[in-house]
Design an enzyme around this catalytic site. Structure first.
Site, mmCIF file in Angstrom:
data_model
loop_
_atom_site.group_PDB
_atom_site.id
_atom_site.type_symbol
_atom_site.label_atom_id
_atom_site.label_comp_id
_atom_site.label_asym_id
_atom_site.label_seq_id
_atom_site.Cartn_x
_atom_site.Cartn_y
_atom_site.Cartn_z
ATOM 1 N N ARG A 162 51.291 40.215 43.376
ATOM 2 C CA ARG A 162 51.783 39.692 42.083
ATOM 3 C C ARG A 162 53.109 40.364 41.695
ATOM 4 O O ARG A 162 53.329 40.719 40.532
ATOM 5 C CB ARG A 162 50.748 39.924 40.961
ATOM 6 C CG ARG A 162 49.433 39.210 41.164
ATOM 7 C CD ARG A 162 49.610 37.689 41.091
ATOM 8 N NE ARG A 162 48.335 37.020 40.971
ATOM 9 C CZ ARG A 162 47.559 36.684 42.005
ATOM 10 N NH1 ARG A 162 47.939 36.932 43.239
ATOM 11 N NH2 ARG A 162 46.413 36.070 41.795
ATOM 12 N N SER A 237 44.453 34.713 35.403
ATOM 13 C CA SER A 237 44.075 36.128 35.305
ATOM 14 C C SER A 237 44.992 36.822 34.314
ATOM 15 O O SER A 237 46.210 36.771 34.459
ATOM 16 C CB SER A 237 44.241 36.816 36.655
ATOM 17 O OG SER A 237 43.482 36.154 37.633
ATOM 18 N N GLU A 333 48.750 41.163 33.786
ATOM 19 C CA GLU A 333 49.413 40.404 34.842
ATOM 20 C C GLU A 333 50.359 39.383 34.211
ATOM 21 O O GLU A 333 51.389 39.043 34.778
ATOM 22 C CB GLU A 333 48.338 39.698 35.681
ATOM 23 C CG GLU A 333 48.808 39.228 37.027
ATOM 24 C CD GLU A 333 48.665 37.733 37.189
ATOM 25 O OE1 GLU A 333 49.711 37.060 37.126
ATOM 26 O OE2 GLU A 333 47.538 37.248 37.385
HETATM 27 N N1 EPU Z 1 33.544 38.929 39.057
HETATM 28 C C1 EPU Z 1 32.493 39.209 38.214
HETATM 29 N N2 EPU Z 1 32.546 38.741 36.931
HETATM 30 C C2 EPU Z 1 33.574 37.990 36.464
HETATM 31 C C3 EPU Z 1 34.640 37.695 37.332
HETATM 32 C C4 EPU Z 1 34.599 38.167 38.642
HETATM 33 O O1 EPU Z 1 31.545 39.914 38.586
HETATM 34 O O2 EPU Z 1 33.539 37.606 35.308
HETATM 35 C C5 EPU Z 1 33.462 39.366 40.459
HETATM 36 C C6 EPU Z 1 33.161 38.175 41.372
HETATM 37 O O3 EPU Z 1 31.797 37.960 41.491
HETATM 38 C C7 EPU Z 1 33.780 38.583 42.673
HETATM 39 C C8 EPU Z 1 34.977 39.419 42.240
HETATM 40 O O4 EPU Z 1 34.727 39.821 40.901
HETATM 41 O O5 EPU Z 1 32.917 39.407 43.388
HETATM 42 C C9 EPU Z 1 36.296 38.678 42.370
HETATM 43 O O6 EPU Z 1 36.291 37.522 41.546
HETATM 44 P P1 EPU Z 1 37.125 36.191 41.950
HETATM 45 O O7 EPU Z 1 36.859 35.801 43.343
HETATM 46 O O8 EPU Z 1 36.909 35.212 40.859
HETATM 47 O O9 EPU Z 1 38.644 36.664 41.978
HETATM 48 P P2 EPU Z 1 39.502 37.672 41.097
HETATM 49 O O10 EPU Z 1 39.790 38.882 41.896
HETATM 50 O O11 EPU Z 1 38.895 37.856 39.750
HETATM 51 C C10 EPU Z 1 41.793 36.810 42.014
HETATM 52 C C11 EPU Z 1 43.116 36.345 41.460
HETATM 53 C C12 EPU Z 1 43.018 34.898 40.984
HETATM 54 C C13 EPU Z 1 42.620 34.039 42.151
HETATM 55 C C14 EPU Z 1 41.263 34.538 42.692
HETATM 56 C C15 EPU Z 1 40.816 33.801 43.915
HETATM 57 C C16 EPU Z 1 44.204 38.338 40.561
HETATM 58 C C17 EPU Z 1 44.615 39.095 39.336
HETATM 59 N N3 EPU Z 1 43.512 37.225 40.352
HETATM 60 O O12 EPU Z 1 40.859 36.833 40.945
HETATM 61 O O13 EPU Z 1 44.309 34.498 40.548
HETATM 62 O O14 EPU Z 1 42.508 32.669 41.786
HETATM 63 O O15 EPU Z 1 41.390 35.945 43.056
HETATM 64 O O16 EPU Z 1 41.624 34.155 45.001
HETATM 65 O O17 EPU Z 1 44.514 38.783 41.662
HETATM 66 C C18 EPU Z 1 45.729 34.296 38.655
HETATM 67 O O18 EPU Z 1 46.449 35.146 39.165
HETATM 68 O O19 EPU Z 1 46.026 33.761 37.547
HETATM 69 C C19 EPU Z 1 44.492 33.908 39.308
HETATM 70 C C20 EPU Z 1 43.632 33.072 38.762
#
Ligand code: EPU
Length: 337
Positions: A162, A237, A333
Site C-alpha cells: 500500500r 480497509s 490506510e
Molecule cells: N478477520 C477477522 N475478522 C474481521 C476481518 C478479518 O477475524 O472482521 C480475519 C479473517 O478471518 C482472515 C484475516 O482476518 O483470517 C484476513 O481477513 P481478509 O482476508 O478479509 O483480509 P484483510 O487482511 O482484512 C486485506 C486487504 C483488503 C483486501 C483483502 C483480500 C489490507 C489493509 N486490506 O484485508 O484490501 O481486499 O486483504 O486480499 O491489506 C483495501 O485495501 O481497501 C482492501 C479492501
C-alpha cells in the site's frame, strides 16, 4: 472546462461525506490539466481521483481538480503478452472487466476494487495475493511545477505494501495521467490459493477456471464481505495490516493461538488489523452514523449522515483500544484530509 463553486463532494468520495469544495473542476484532457496548473499555485489545488481512499474531515478551501481523463488502448502485443494503457480517470473495475473481455490475464484478482486507474499506483492497490505492481509496466505523470509529463518505470515507483514513491518522496509533486499494464494473452498464471478463491470456484463446480471465472469468484467474495459504497459509504480497509516484531507476535500467540498471520521476514510478522478489531469486540460497533462494518471489522462505514470528523473520532477510538489490548499501533490506510 467549468469551474463550479461551493460544490458538494458527496458523490465524489465513497464514504459519502457531504464536505464542500470552494471550487471544483473536472479536467478531460492533458491540455485542460496544464491550463489549471499554469493558472494556480499547486498548493491551491486538491487533486481528486475516484475518491475511494480518503476521509474528508472538513470542507476543502481550494480548487478541487477532478481527473476526468478517459481512454484505454492496446499499445503492443506478442503472442504471449500485451501492453495496454489506460487514462487516469478510467474506473478501475471497468478497466479490469475490459481486459478480461479481450482475454488479457493479470488483473482478475483485483476485480471490484473501487477507485480510478490513476490513483491505483499511489497506494499500489492489492487484493487476494496480487498487487498492482505485479502487472505494472509504467505510468505517466505530470510534474505540477514544470507541467512536463514523465514516464515512471516499475523501479522508479518504488512500490511497497500500500505504498509508492508518490506517497513519499514525490508526494504532491506529480499527477498520474495514465498507467500501462503488462498482461498475458495465453497460459495465464491463475492465483487462486489466496483466501477463499479456490473454495468459491469449487462450490461453483469449476475445476479448470478461466480468468473470468477467477474474477467472478473474487467479485462474489468481495460482495459478501465488503459493503458496496453505493449502498453503504466506506473506503475499504481503513487501516493497514500492521507488521510487528516476531517476539511480540509470539507473546500474542500464547494468548490467542488462532491468530491469523503472514510472515514478512525472519523477524517480522504481518497480522490482519480486521482480526484485532474483531477480537476487541468492536465489529458492528456504531457511534451515531459512524460504524464498524458487521462482516469486516477493518472497514469503517457511514450509515447515512456521518461527518468525516465522526468517522475520524471512531478510528481513533479503535486505535486506542488496539494499543491498550495488544500493544499494537494501527496506521490509517486511507488518506485523512
Ligand atoms: N478477520 C477477522 N475478522 C474481521 C476481518 C478479518 O477475524 O472482521 C480475519 C479473517 O478471518 C482472515 C484475516 O482476518 O483470517 C484476513 O481477513 P481478509 O482476508 O478479509 O483480509 P484483510 O487482511 O482484512 C486485506 C486487504 C483488503 C483486501 C483483502 C483480500 C489490507 C489493509 N486490506 O484485508 O484490501 O481486499 O486483504 O486480499 O491489506 C483495501 O485495501 O481497501 C482492501 C479492501
Amino acid at each position: 472546462m467549468r469551474i463550479l463553486r461551493n460544490f458538494s463532494l458527496k458523490n465524489h468520495n465513497t464514504f459519502g461525506i457531504d464536505a464542500k469544495a470552494d471550487r471544483f473542476v473536472s479536467v478531460k484532457s492533458i491540455k485542460e490539466l496544464q491550463s489549471i496548473l499554469r493558472n494556480n499555485y499547486s498548493s491551491e489545488l486538491f487533486i481528486l481521483g475516484g475518491g475511494s481512499n480518503m476521509l474528508l474531515t472538513g470542507d476543502i478551501h481550494k480548487t478541487v481538480v477532478h481527473i476526468g481523463l478517459k481512454g484505454k488502448e492496446v499499445l503492443q502485443q506478442t503472442e504471449e503478452e500485451v501492453i495496454i494503457e489506460a487514462a487516469a480517470g478510467e474506473n478501475w473495475h471497468d478497466l479490469v472487466l475490459w481486459t478480461l473481455e479481450q482475454g488479457f490475464g493479470g488483473l482478475e484478482n483485483l476485480s471490484l476494487i473501487p477507485g480510478n486507474v490513476g490513483t491505483a499506483p499511489i497506494q499500489n492497490i492489492g487484493a487476494y495475493g496480487v498487487e498492482l505492481k505485479d502487472h505494472f509496466a509504467s505510468c505517466k505523470a505530470m510534474n505540477v511545477q514544470t507541467l512536463q509529463e514523465k514516464e515512471f518505470s516499475l523501479t522508479e515507483c518504488d512500490f511497497g505494501y500500500r505504498n509508492s514513491v508518490f506517497k513519499n518522496q514525490l508526494k504532491g509533486q506529480y499527477i498520474i495521467t495514465s498507467v500501462k499494464f503488462r498482461l498475458s494473452r495465453k497460459d495465464h498464471k491463475l492465483r487462486i490459493d489466496y483466501g477463499a478463491i479456490r473454495s468459491e470456484l469449487e462450490s461453483e463446480g469449476i475445476s479448470t477456471p478461466t480468468i473470468k471465472d477467477v474474477s467472478n469468484a473474487v467479485i462474489k467474495i468481495r460482495q459478501t464481505k465488503l459493503p458496496d459504497p453505493k449502498e453503504l459509504g466506506n473506503s475499504g480497509s481503513f487501516f493497514k495490516n500492521p507488521v510487528i516484531p516476531k517476539q511480540q507476535f509470539d507473546r500474542i500467540v500464547e494468548k490467542h493461538p488462532e491468530i491469523p498471520s503472514y510472515p514478512v521476514s525472519e523477524t517480522e510478522v504481518k497480522i490482519p488489523a480486521g482480526w484485532l478489531i474483531d477480537q476487541a469486540g468492536l465489529k458492528g460497533y456504531r457511534e451515531g452514523d459512524a460504524g464498524i462494518h458487521q462482516r469486516q471489522a477493518l472497514v469503517l462505514v457511514n450509515h447515512g449522515n456521518a461527518t468525516g470528523k465522526e468517522i475520524l473520532h471512531l478510528s481513533r477510538k479503535i486505535q486506542q483500544e488496539i494499543k491498550e489490548k495488544f500493544g499494537i499501533e494501527l496506521e490509517a490506510e486511507v488518506n485523512i484530509i
